[in-house]
Design an enzyme around this catalytic site. Sequence first.
Site, PDB file in Angstrom:
ATOM      1  N   CYS A 118       0.817  -1.225   0.000  1.00 53.91           N
ATOM      2  CA  CYS A 118       0.000   0.000   0.000  1.00 53.91           C
ATOM      3  C   CYS A 118       0.848   1.271   0.000  1.00 53.91           C
ATOM      4  O   CYS A 118       0.358   2.346  -0.351  1.00 53.91           O
ATOM      5  CB  CYS A 118      -0.939   0.022   1.198  1.00 53.91           C
ATOM      6  SG  CYS A 118      -1.975  -1.422   1.304  1.00 53.91           S
ATOM      7  N   HIS A 260      -3.269   7.223   3.321  1.00 52.91           N
ATOM      8  CA  HIS A 260      -3.728   5.971   2.716  1.00 52.91           C
ATOM      9  C   HIS A 260      -5.124   5.654   3.254  1.00 52.91           C
ATOM     10  O   HIS A 260      -5.373   5.715   4.462  1.00 52.91           O
ATOM     11  CB  HIS A 260      -2.733   4.864   3.071  1.00 52.91           C
ATOM     12  CG  HIS A 260      -3.192   3.495   2.710  1.00 52.91           C
ATOM     13  ND1 HIS A 260      -3.865   3.216   1.544  1.00 52.91           N
ATOM     14  CD2 HIS A 260      -3.074   2.301   3.381  1.00 52.91           C
ATOM     15  CE1 HIS A 260      -4.143   1.926   1.501  1.00 52.91           C
ATOM     16  NE2 HIS A 260      -3.682   1.352   2.600  1.00 52.91           N
ATOM     17  N   ASN A 290     -10.239   0.024   0.827  1.00 51.47           N
ATOM     18  CA  ASN A 290      -8.782   0.123   0.748  1.00 51.47           C
ATOM     19  C   ASN A 290      -8.310  -0.363  -0.627  1.00 51.47           C
ATOM     20  O   ASN A 290      -8.272  -1.569  -0.874  1.00 51.47           O
ATOM     21  CB  ASN A 290      -8.172  -0.716   1.877  1.00 51.47           C
ATOM     22  CG  ASN A 290      -6.658  -0.716   1.871  1.00 51.47           C
ATOM     23  OD1 ASN A 290      -6.041  -0.232   0.931  1.00 51.47           O
ATOM     24  ND2 ASN A 290      -6.074  -1.272   2.920  1.00 51.47           N
TER      25      ASN A 290
HETATM   26  O1  UT7 Z   1      -3.373  -1.451   3.847  1.00 55.63           O
HETATM   27  C1  UT7 Z   1      -3.210  -2.178   4.999  1.00 55.63           C
HETATM   28  C2  UT7 Z   1      -4.336  -3.176   5.140  1.00 55.63           C
HETATM   29  N1  UT7 Z   1      -4.729  -3.562   6.446  1.00 55.63           N
HETATM   30  C3  UT7 Z   1      -5.309  -2.745   7.372  1.00 55.63           C
HETATM   31  O2  UT7 Z   1      -5.424  -1.572   7.204  1.00 55.63           O
HETATM   32  C4  UT7 Z   1      -5.823  -3.427   8.626  1.00 55.63           C
HETATM   33  C5  UT7 Z   1      -5.789  -2.546   9.843  1.00 55.63           C
HETATM   34  N2  UT7 Z   1      -6.675  -3.110  10.867  1.00 55.63           N
HETATM   35  C6  UT7 Z   1      -7.988  -2.835  10.876  1.00 55.63           C
HETATM   36  O3  UT7 Z   1      -8.485  -2.088  10.069  1.00 55.63           O
HETATM   37  C7  UT7 Z   1      -8.824  -3.471  11.961  1.00 55.63           C
HETATM   38  O4  UT7 Z   1      -7.975  -4.178  12.857  1.00 55.63           O
HETATM   39  C8  UT7 Z   1      -9.941  -4.429  11.421  1.00 55.63           C
HETATM   40  C9  UT7 Z   1     -11.030  -3.602  10.720  1.00 55.63           C
HETATM   41  C10 UT7 Z   1      -9.357  -5.428  10.452  1.00 55.63           C
HETATM   42  C11 UT7 Z   1     -10.595  -5.175  12.577  1.00 55.63           C
HETATM   43  O5  UT7 Z   1     -11.122  -4.265  13.518  1.00 55.63           O
HETATM   44  P1  UT7 Z   1     -10.820  -4.447  15.079  1.00 55.63           P
HETATM   45  O6  UT7 Z   1     -11.524  -3.388  15.786  1.00 55.63           O
HETATM   46  O7  UT7 Z   1      -9.324  -4.544  15.240  1.00 55.63           O
HETATM   47  O8  UT7 Z   1     -11.530  -5.826  15.364  1.00 55.63           O
HETATM   48  P2  UT7 Z   1     -10.927  -7.192  15.953  1.00 55.63           P
HETATM   49  O9  UT7 Z   1     -10.028  -7.846  14.957  1.00 55.63           O
HETATM   50  O10 UT7 Z   1     -10.382  -6.920  17.304  1.00 55.63           O
HETATM   51  O11 UT7 Z   1     -12.228  -8.069  16.095  1.00 55.63           O
HETATM   52  C12 UT7 Z   1     -13.250  -7.723  17.020  1.00 55.63           C
HETATM   53  C13 UT7 Z   1     -14.350  -8.758  16.921  1.00 55.63           C
HETATM   54  C14 UT7 Z   1     -13.854 -10.204  16.972  1.00 55.63           C
HETATM   55  O12 UT7 Z   1     -14.819 -10.962  17.646  1.00 55.63           O
HETATM   56  P3  UT7 Z   1     -14.621 -11.356  19.193  1.00 55.63           P
HETATM   57  O13 UT7 Z   1     -13.326 -12.117  19.239  1.00 55.63           O
HETATM   58  O14 UT7 Z   1     -14.546 -10.051  19.933  1.00 55.63           O
HETATM   59  O15 UT7 Z   1     -15.828 -12.164  19.494  1.00 55.63           O
HETATM   60  C15 UT7 Z   1     -13.812 -10.621  15.523  1.00 55.63           C
HETATM   61  O16 UT7 Z   1     -13.982 -12.001  15.356  1.00 55.63           O
HETATM   62  O17 UT7 Z   1     -15.020  -8.607  15.657  1.00 55.63           O
HETATM   63  C16 UT7 Z   1     -15.011  -9.882  14.970  1.00 55.63           C
HETATM   64  N3  UT7 Z   1     -14.918  -9.603  13.543  1.00 55.63           N
HETATM   65  C17 UT7 Z   1     -15.997  -9.358  12.787  1.00 55.63           C
HETATM   66  N4  UT7 Z   1     -17.306  -9.297  13.069  1.00 55.63           N
HETATM   67  C18 UT7 Z   1     -18.138  -8.990  12.062  1.00 55.63           C
HETATM   68  C19 UT7 Z   1     -13.805  -9.537  12.775  1.00 55.63           C
HETATM   69  N5  UT7 Z   1     -14.153  -9.249  11.516  1.00 55.63           N
HETATM   70  C20 UT7 Z   1     -15.491  -9.130  11.486  1.00 55.63           C
HETATM   71  C21 UT7 Z   1     -16.426  -8.825  10.488  1.00 55.63           C
HETATM   72  N6  UT7 Z   1     -17.738  -8.770  10.815  1.00 55.63           N
HETATM   73  N7  UT7 Z   1     -16.046  -8.580   9.211  1.00 55.63           N
END
Ligand code: UT7
Length: 333
Positions: A118, A260, A290
């Site tokens: 990216c 970005h 993204n």
């Molecule tokens: O260009 C670089 C590309 N990558 C990025 O920019 C990624 C940067 N990271 C992020 O944007 C965030 O970390 C995410 C959007 C990917 C995730 O958000 P988060 O607030 O860090 O969520 P998390 O991974 O801590 O997950 C929280 C909960 C989990 O459930 P439990 O364990 O609390 O029960 C996940 O399983 O949300 C769940 N979860 C979802 N629920 C519904 C993860 N993905 C999803 C989803 N829909 N798509």
Amino acid sequence: MEFFNTKISGSGKFNPEKIMTNEDLTKMVDTSDEWIVQRTGIKERRIADLDKGEYPSGMAYYAAKDAIEKAGLEPNDIDMILFSITLPDMLFPSTASQLQDKLGITTHCACLDINAACTGWVYGLTLGNSLIQTGAYKNVLVVGTEMTSAFNNWEDRNSCILFGDGSGAVVLSRAEATEECAIVDSVLSCDSSKADTLILYKGGSKAPITHEVLNNKEQYVTMDGQVVFKNAVKTMAKHCATLLKRNNLTTNDIDWFIPHQANLRIIETTAKLLNYPMEKVICNVEKYANTSSASIPIALTEAINDGRIKRGQTLLFAAFGAGLTSGAVLIKF
Ligand code: UT7
């Protein structure tokens, strides 16, 4: 030795027509529009259609053509194509060379792909600037194009909700001595100790595609979202602060911050760390998600086209991505 300043003489973008909404994703993985909007700010993304020729060089053709026209140039005026791409048209020859052919460039200009994920377009801007500053070249086309839908695992809700396809391009040209435009300064970095937090393990020379790889869906991206999130905010804010400090500027001197477009929360947290107002942040992540290294040139082009960004303004770009790479560029537009 004489040094020259670099200006962005033209910019262009291409977004595929096909829209995939959050609602569409709920039919593919266990997610909801509410979760995606709350955690990322994304409402929809564009998906490339191979049948319409929307693979990377095909998308880039439209963005590059637009940028070259806006610069008042012909394709044969381009001395070099720097093409930021994570998953290229093919492993070789370069996607830059595919684009050269599509643009009908007959001068045999130099062509190079950049893979800094990216952050690649920001890397390209920095390299292109050096080539113009030293007088080696007069016009360098810097493209950021990504077909993220090709490496997205549509069964992995942790990552598939984040990405979209698209292309953005700028022409960098030697500025006249009377012009104030310049790429003022830039910082690039990579922290490979965290490389495994955003990675596509299989499909290269080290681990070729096999039936087992395909069965295990290892040809797709894997990501530790939280580590990437924290690193993104930390490195983008650090690099922006470095540029401001060593150029004796404050955030008040920056007319537009164009980060970005990965996640609205990453953008907001970075702006907060820099004490920079969100009203002056260019943001379109809700529409396109993204688009990796295409995201900044797409956002830049939109803001130039709708009149927000004007000549004479000071712009700050910042990006992060797999590697983990990061970078920022300060521009007098
Ligand atoms: O260009 C670089 C590309 N990558 C990025 O920019 C990624 C940067 N990271 C992020 O944007 C965030 O970390 C995410 C959007 C990917 C995730 O958000 P988060 O607030 O860090 O969520 P998390 O991974 O801590 O997950 C929280 C909960 C989990 O459930 P439990 O364990 O609390 O029960 C996940 O399983 O949300 C769940 N979860 C979802 N629920 C519904 C993860 N993905 C999803 C989803 N829909 N798509």
